[in-house]
Write a protein that holds these residues in place. Structure first.
Motif, PDB file in Angstrom:
ATOM      1  N   ALA A 100       0.825  -1.217   0.000  1.00  0.00           N
ATOM      2  CA  ALA A 100       0.000   0.000   0.000  1.00  0.00           C
ATOM      3  C   ALA A 100       0.859   1.265   0.000  1.00  0.00           C
ATOM      4  O   ALA A 100       0.559   2.233  -0.713  1.00  0.00           O
ATOM      5  CB  ALA A 100      -0.935  -0.007   1.211  1.00  0.00           C
ATOM      6  N   SER A 101       1.942   1.275   0.774  1.00  0.00           N
ATOM      7  CA  SER A 101       2.798   2.465   0.817  1.00  0.00           C
ATOM      8  C   SER A 101       3.560   2.649  -0.490  1.00  0.00           C
ATOM      9  O   SER A 101       3.838   3.782  -0.901  1.00  0.00           O
ATOM     10  CB  SER A 101       3.763   2.390   2.000  1.00  0.00           C
ATOM     11  N   SER A 102       3.878   1.547  -1.171  1.00  0.00           N
ATOM     12  CA  SER A 102       4.526   1.638  -2.480  1.00  0.00           C
ATOM     13  C   SER A 102       3.553   2.198  -3.521  1.00  0.00           C
ATOM     14  O   SER A 102       3.928   3.023  -4.362  1.00  0.00           O
ATOM     15  CB  SER A 102       5.041   0.265  -2.919  1.00  0.00           C
ATOM     16  N   GLU A 103       2.299   1.755  -3.443  1.00  0.00           N
ATOM     17  CA  GLU A 103       1.271   2.302  -4.335  1.00  0.00           C
ATOM     18  C   GLU A 103       1.033   3.784  -4.038  1.00  0.00           C
ATOM     19  O   GLU A 103       0.788   4.583  -4.952  1.00  0.00           O
ATOM     20  CB  GLU A 103      -0.026   1.509  -4.192  1.00  0.00           C
ATOM     21  N   TYR A 104       1.107   4.139  -2.780  1.00  0.00           N
ATOM     22  CA  TYR A 104       0.997   5.541  -2.365  1.00  0.00           C
ATOM     23  C   TYR A 104       2.063   6.375  -3.091  1.00  0.00           C
ATOM     24  O   TYR A 104       1.769   7.441  -3.655  1.00  0.00           O
ATOM     25  CB  TYR A 104       1.188   5.615  -0.848  1.00  0.00           C
ATOM     26  N   GLY A 105       3.306   5.882  -3.066  1.00  0.00           N
ATOM     27  CA  GLY A 105       4.389   6.586  -3.743  1.00  0.00           C
ATOM     28  C   GLY A 105       4.160   6.683  -5.238  1.00  0.00           C
ATOM     29  O   GLY A 105       4.345   7.747  -5.843  1.00  0.00           O
ATOM     30  N   LEU A 106       3.759   5.589  -5.859  1.00  0.00           N
ATOM     31  CA  LEU A 106       3.521   5.570  -7.307  1.00  0.00           C
ATOM     32  C   LEU A 106       2.465   6.596  -7.704  1.00  0.00           C
ATOM     33  O   LEU A 106       2.680   7.394  -8.632  1.00  0.00           O
ATOM     34  CB  LEU A 106       3.087   4.172  -7.742  1.00  0.00           C
ATOM     35  N   LEU A 107       1.338   6.600  -7.026  1.00  0.00           N
ATOM     36  CA  LEU A 107       0.251   7.497  -7.412  1.00  0.00           C
ATOM     37  C   LEU A 107       0.584   8.961  -7.114  1.00  0.00           C
ATOM     38  O   LEU A 107       0.232   9.850  -7.893  1.00  0.00           O
ATOM     39  CB  LEU A 107      -1.035   7.074  -6.710  1.00  0.00           C
ATOM     40  N   LEU A 108       1.251   9.216  -6.008  1.00  0.00           N
ATOM     41  CA  LEU A 108       1.651  10.585  -5.699  1.00  0.00           C
ATOM     42  C   LEU A 108       2.616  11.104  -6.764  1.00  0.00           C
ATOM     43  O   LEU A 108       2.494  12.252  -7.226  1.00  0.00           O
ATOM     44  CB  LEU A 108       2.299  10.651  -4.320  1.00  0.00           C
ATOM     45  N   TYR A 109       3.547  10.272  -7.174  1.00  0.00           N
ATOM     46  CA  TYR A 109       4.532  10.720  -8.155  1.00  0.00           C
ATOM     47  C   TYR A 109       3.932  10.791  -9.562  1.00  0.00           C
ATOM     48  O   TYR A 109       4.441  11.521 -10.420  1.00  0.00           O
ATOM     49  CB  TYR A 109       5.782   9.846  -8.086  1.00  0.00           C
TER      50      TYR A 109
END
Length: 556
Positions: free
Chosen positions: A475-484
């Motif tokens: 979930a935190s990796s997806e958080y990074g992907l979508l934010l970027y």
């Protein structure tokens, strides 16, 4: 005869270096502080509720390898002394000011007791100059209290130091900050300092007072921070260096990069120069890079050198390993900010990513001859319980995060103003100067997304020890992907606006909207993710990105 004199000089010099090195790496006479320093601080948001963090617990940081805790500005005894040695009317017993101060003192003493119980040394960070409002008013020093050269100000500073160590006798040392003054949680005090970047008028006189009162008279530790004062100018640093006589209890604190903790900023040019021991500050949950909300492994870059520092002159130090190798005689240790920095959110619920950075930094500080990779692998094996193949995948994920972050927020050539996004907000990104730099800027935003997509795949492929860890890692990796992806869309919208490309503006606004929609759904998929960035956030952001997008939406 000349050869013999030269030999004697060399022997004396080597002896002095040996004695100096010994004083930094052994116990001080009174405080029993083991050197090098391995300190941690939780940087709570000024004016906000305190972080609920495992790093607040002295037992936790001791187990990790820390030997000292730095309490944050609003946990400092500077706010909790009663000033009775100067004037009992300043904070009269029974007054609302005195009740506040006494309550603060009781809180601090309880925190100190928990540190002492664990054998962890106690340091307090304090803004100087900071006095009670009533003292400033009564002695009519509104216009002079912030000048350490003023005789009355000097008298009050010395009295303040004496009261701090008299009323909080278990305090091992002070960490002094003059770069900024925060008063958000100090309703009855006032503070500022005059000419904070001037060595002769401010820094040297103040440091001499503190050295005398803390290091000499009290045999306590003084850690004087350079940040936002004399951290970016070698001439100013050397003026201070030459004017202040070294003392075994005096240490200078320097952030590993110049200015604030931004990727792309140069490695600090004042690290490794001069004659005073230096402790290096490292932020583990970086305020401009999500505050621990997504993977962001910085320990490798701090220890071994970030990729953007490879362009620095070869003769210049560009990592703390190189600092230790070249200037072991003045290496005084590491000070991590395990949590915090900046303002507001994101607020994390899981501390895995900052724990990784803090743990690796701590273990390396204990034995700087270790390779960063060996420490990292030990973390993965012992703290995350990963198997060999998964350790390799985890390391790849973490190293990719470092590459993805610098490309997504800036470039490896520092082509963007790093302040365009911070805390939980996003400002409007100004294109890089020059066609080549802007071309590189756009390309690296695309590269960042490719790396983030690989990070998500790796997070899903690893055999995590628990379901909770697995869910959070993904979930935190997806958080990074979508934010970027939001960052990427904004950079392209900004570029299209400058070029007058209406189709490009509309194309990337659609990508922007789509990324925000997916990003906002993350908490529904997994409640362990941190709080989100918000479109309307404007604190310390001059030009809100979403407002600009909406103007372009309406006009194109």
């Amino acid at each position: 005869m000349i050869l013999r004199l030269n030999l004697y000089k060399k022997l004396i010099l080597n002896l002095l270096i040996l004695l100096t090195s010994f004083s930094y790496t052994n116990l001080t006479a009174q405080n029993q502080v083991v050197q090098p320093f391995i300190l941690d601080m939780v940087h709570h948001n000024p004016g906000d509720k305190l972080y609920q963090s495992a790093f607040n617990n002295p037992a936790v940081i001791k187990e990790m390898g820390y030997n000292g805790k730095v309490y944050f500005l609003f946990e400092s005894p500077a706010l909790a002394i009663n000033w009775e040695s100067i004037d009992s009317d300043i904070l009269q017993k029974g007054s609302k000011e005195r009740k506040w101060v006494d309550h603060k003192a009781n809180q601090i003493k309880k925190m100190h007791a928990s540190c002492k119980k664990q054998g962890v040394s106690i340091f307090a960070m304090s803004d100087l100059i900071l006095f009670p409002k009533k003292l400033i008013k009564k002695y009519n020093i509104k216009d002079t209290y912030n000048d350490p050269n003023n005789p009355l100000t000097e008298k009050f500073i010395r009295a303040q130091i004496n009261e701090i160590f008299d009323q909080f006798s278990d305090l091992d040392g002070l960490v002094v900050r003059i770069g900024e003054t925060y008063l958000h949680d100090a309703p009855f005090h006032e503070g500022s300092i005059k000419d904070k970047t001037n060595p002769k008028k401010t820094i040297i006189p103040l440091m001499k007072i503190l050295r005398n009162e803390i290091c000499v008279k009290r045999n306590k530790q003084l850690i004087f921070r350079t940040w936002n004062s004399f951290d970016r100018n070698i001439k100013n640093y050397m003026l201070v260096n030459n004017a202040i006589e070294p003392h075994q209890n005096l240490t200078i604190s320097i952030k590993h990069c110049e200015g604030d903790f931004h990727r792309g900023n140069p490695f600090s040019k004042v690290i490794g120069i001069g004659r005073h021991p230096q402790i290096i500050e490292v932020q583990c949950a970086r305020e401009y890079e999500g505050k621990g909300a997504y993977p962001n492994y910085i320990a490798n870059g701090v220890i071994e050198g970030f990729e953007e520092h490879n362009r620095m002159p070869t003769e210049q130090i560009n990592s703390i390993r190189e600092f230790v190798e070249k200037r072991q005689d003045i290496y005084a240790g590491i000070w991590t900010w395990s949590r915090g920095g900046g303002w507001d959110g994101p607020y994390i619920k899981n501390e895995m990513w900052c724990d990784l950075n803090a743990w690796v930094m701590t273990q390396w500080a204990k034995d700087t001859k270790q390779s960063e990779e060996s420490i990292f692998n030990k973390y993965a094996k012992e703290r995350l319980k990963l198997k060999e193949n998964d350790i390799a995948s985890f390391r790849k994920l973490c190293l990719l995060s470092s590459e993805a972050v610098v490309r997504g927020r800036n470039t490896t050539y520092s082509d963007m103003n790093p302040w365009w996004t911070r805390d939980q907000g996003i400002g409007w990104p100004v294109p890089a100067e020059g066609a080549l730099a802007q071309k590189r800027n756009l390309e690296q935003k695309d590269e960042s997304i490719v790396k983030w997509e690989e990070i998500v795949k790796l997070a899903k492929s690893i055999g995590w020890n628990t379901e909770e860890t697995r869910n959070y890692a993904i979930a935190s990796s997806e958080y990074g992907l979508l934010l970027y992806k939001i960052y990427q869309a904004l950079i392209y919208i900004s570029d299209a606006e400058v070029k007058g490309d209406k189709e490009g503006i509309q194309k990337w606004i659609k990508a922007y909207d789509s990324s925000w929609a997916a990003y906002n759904k993350l908490p529904e998929k997994n409640n362990s993710v941190s709080t989100l960035y918000t479109k309307e956030y404007t604190r310390h952001i001059k030009n809100n990105a979403d407002s600009k997008v909406n103007l372009l939406r309406a006009n194109n």
